[in-house]
Design an enzyme around this catalytic site. Structure first.
Site, PDB file in Angstrom:
ATOM      1  CG  ASP A   1      -2.163   0.843   1.030  1.00  0.00           C
ATOM      2  OD1 ASP A   1      -3.207   0.567   1.641  1.00  0.00           O
ATOM      3  OD2 ASP A   1      -2.082   1.808   0.229  1.00  0.00           O
TER       4      ASP A   1
ATOM      5  CD  GLU B   1      -6.720   5.899   2.668  1.00  0.00           C
ATOM      6  OE1 GLU B   1      -6.580   6.267   1.502  1.00  0.00           O
ATOM      7  OE2 GLU B   1      -5.785   5.438   3.353  1.00  0.00           O
TER       8      GLU B   1
END
Ligand code: GLC
Length: 612
Positions: free
Chosen positions: A274, A472
């Protein structure tokens, strides 16, 4: 049994390529950089294998044509072979997670939480097929989707990226979405990426990137199960998760990445990190690089400092702290995916079938999104049978989310954190625009908060309430940053804690203006139908009690018209909750509540949804 990724000839071609490549070319293939950190000349000079757009990172005015042109330039550079550079086609990645959501004018689908409520796997595949075409229209070949998170605590800012709290629905969807994207790996296909491996939705307190403390059995039952059908369907890439499991970061977890995913589950595509995900592994980036590579990551999403990454990894190979075999395994996997996808044979982006295609954002595509909106809505209350509405009703429409396409799309839309207003979302309809199209006697509040409601003019009100966009960690609900540490995030180095969305799941605390609007209108004798725009179940007891009807609309995307279709009865309600809805009056209101819990006391249970 899954068929092998490559034919014998293709495998032979990969082996030959790897033997001819220099170390610099190999490490370049393992490097993915953000578009703002690299130009085509550098891409060629360092043999970079992939470029991505982070949320909202767009060329020029963010038109389809500019995306195609950008990709064409990068691709051309990657294919310009000379004494130093070997022609290996670039692969461009993007977060097209609910349509090709970064690009102006794209069809924006409901976020996954709404798709979970629709519980329609066939629809999921059609959504993926349309999404693939709108990705290809921009010259992009790879999307970081589908997310297979099983969100267990609604305080997590990424709950809306999860189809359900329970693996049941996620498992029914995963292979279908992958098949919709990857198809036969031909002209209509893009490369899919299942994420985030593994346990992203199971962190303590729902902390984004936090600690998932579960037994191996529970980790598999809840958070791995949905990957199995996707792996069998031949998904070509897997993205590593930021969270830690039992105190160890997934990005450095050899057992999870190599022993389980690659060996036990026989995953033969490539694993991508990521965003700067290895940074947390050590205070020293040099060490972090080796930890990530040796754990089994094949391609590294290194947003900016890709040159130190390349230098460190080169150093590790020369020092023997990263073996050539590991490098060759990573590069073989990357080349195998590019070969299996036909990337070596595809024409340059500007000459491809779907590039700049007129179907981008077309009515045909938007109708699939509109159907998804219709099927995602969940009717929680309708005690006075106000719904379905008569189209001639004298309606009053209010609330901050009634005429705001940005808010109804949520995060990961145009910008990473989403947008507000209607200017950025071209095409599509706000919820108000959808109502106005079919109800000639509807009026929109001039004040959003309903003070201009007039019982002599208006018989019923629709008040659209809820959250504003986030993504997020900025969507987390945390009552203090100390709990980030308690979550045992095992984060070495500086802790980048993003500002949380709020400190409670109570809508009346997050957005008091919503209850105010509802009660202002009800006080005038006008009954209210509340429509909630949210990325998760919220504590809504006061708003629910004050309303005559209540609809959970999640984050419906660009096609707000789909809500009017159902409110006026053209389409019946069919959505069922894929997340348990907590009761704000219970003692454990702000804590995780999931189907199967010993003490299960929801306001509305998993699977709930009224119909006409
Ligand atoms: C983000 C997300 C991941 C996304 C990636 C690229 O941090 O965790 O889901 O695909 O970075 O934008």
């Amino acid at each position: 049994m899954k068929k092998p990724l490559l034919s014998a000839d293709q495998q032979q071609r990969v082996n030959e390529l790897v033997t001819t490549m220099t170390l610099a070319q190999k490490i370049g293939q393992m490097t993915q950089t953000e578009r703002m950190a690299i130009n085509p000349e550098q891409l060629k000079a360092y043999h970079i294998g992939s470029v991505l757009s982070g949320g909202g990172s767009c060329p020029g005015d963010n038109t389809v044509a500019e995306w195609v042109e950008m990709n064409d330039d990068y691709w051309a550079a990657s294919m310009e072979s000379d004494d130093d550079h070997l022609a290996i086609p670039l692969i461009y990645g993007i977060d097209a997670i609910h349509g090709n959501n970064n690009i102006k004018g794209a069809t924006v689908f409901p976020h996954n939480i709404g798709l979970g409520a629709s519980n329609d796997p066939d629809l999921i595949q059609r959504i993926a097929e349309v999404t693939a075409r709108e990705i290809l229209a921009t010259g992009v070949e790879w999307t970081f989707a589908p997310t297979l998170a099983v969100a267990r605590d609604s305080r997590w800012g990424r709950t809306y990226e999860s189809y359900s709290e329970d693996p049941e629905i996620v498992t029914r969807y995963s292979a279908r979405f992958v098949e919709g994207l990857q198809g036969n790996l031909g002209t209509d296909s893009v490369v899919a990426c299942v994420k985030h491996w593994v346990g992203d939705g199971g962190t303590t307190n729902g902390i984004d990137q936090g600690e998932t403390t579960l037994s191996r059995e529970e980790l598999e039952r809840l958070h791995m199960a949905a990957y199995f059908p996707a792996l069998d369907a031949g998904v070509l890439t897997v993205m590593v998760s930021f969270n830690s499991w039992q105190g160890d970061k997934c990005h450095g977890h050899k057992y999870l990445l190599t022993d389980v995913l690659k060996n036990e589950l026989e995953f033969d595509g490539y694993v991508i990190s990521d965003w700067d995900g290895i940074d947390y592994l050590s205070d020293y980036y040099y060490d972090a690089v080796a930890m990530g590579v040796n754990a089994g990551i094949d391609m590294f999403m290194v947003s900016e400092n890709w040159q130190p990454f390349i230098q460190h990894l080169t150093q590790h190979v020369e020092n023997g702290t990263v073996s050539v075999d590991r490098i060759d395994d990573a590069v073989s996997r990357i080349l195998s995916v590019k070969l299996a996808y036909g990337l070596f044979e595809k024409p340059r982006p500007k000459d491809r079938h779907w590039s700049n295609h007129s179907s981008f954002g077309s009515v045909e595509h938007r109708n699939v999104a509109r159907e998804a909106v219709q099927k995602s809505l969940v009717l929680l209350k309708n005690t006075e049978q106000l719904l379905p509405l008569d189209k001639q009703t004298k309606l009053f429409v209010a609330g901050k989310n009634a005429h705001n396409r940005g808010h109804q799309c949520g995060g990961f839309t145009i910008a990473w954190q989403g947008t507000s207003g209607n200017d950025f979302i071209l095409g599509g309809t706000s919820i108000w625009e959808g109502i106005k199209t079919v109800a000639p006697n509807a009026t929109l509040s001039a004040t959003e908060n309903g003070t201009d409601a007039d019982p002599s003019q208006h018989d019923i009100a629709i008040v659209v309430v809820g959250e504003t966009p986030y993504a997020e960690g900025m969507g987390d609900i945390r009552d203090g940053d100390d709990i980030v540490i308690q979550a045992g995030s095992q984060i070495n180095g500086s802790l980048k804690v993003l500002e949380a969305y709020g400190s409670s799941l109570e809508l009346a605390k997050l957005h008091p203006e919503d209850l105010e609007t509802i009660t202002t209108i009800v006080a005038k004798g006008i009954p209210v139908i509340a429509v909630l725009i949210s990325g998760r179940p919220l504590l809504i007891n006061p708003e629910l009690d004050a309303s005559s009807a209540f609809v959970a609309a999640w984050l419906p995307g660009s096609e707000g018209q789909g809500i009017a279709d159902v409110l006026f009865g053209d389409i019946p309600f069919s959505g069922k909750l894929s997340f348990s809805w907590p009761d704000g009056r219970s003692k454990n209101a702000d804590k995780p509540l999931n189907r199967g819990d010993k003490e299960y006391n929801p306001l509305f249970p998993y699977g709930y949804g009224l119909t006409y």
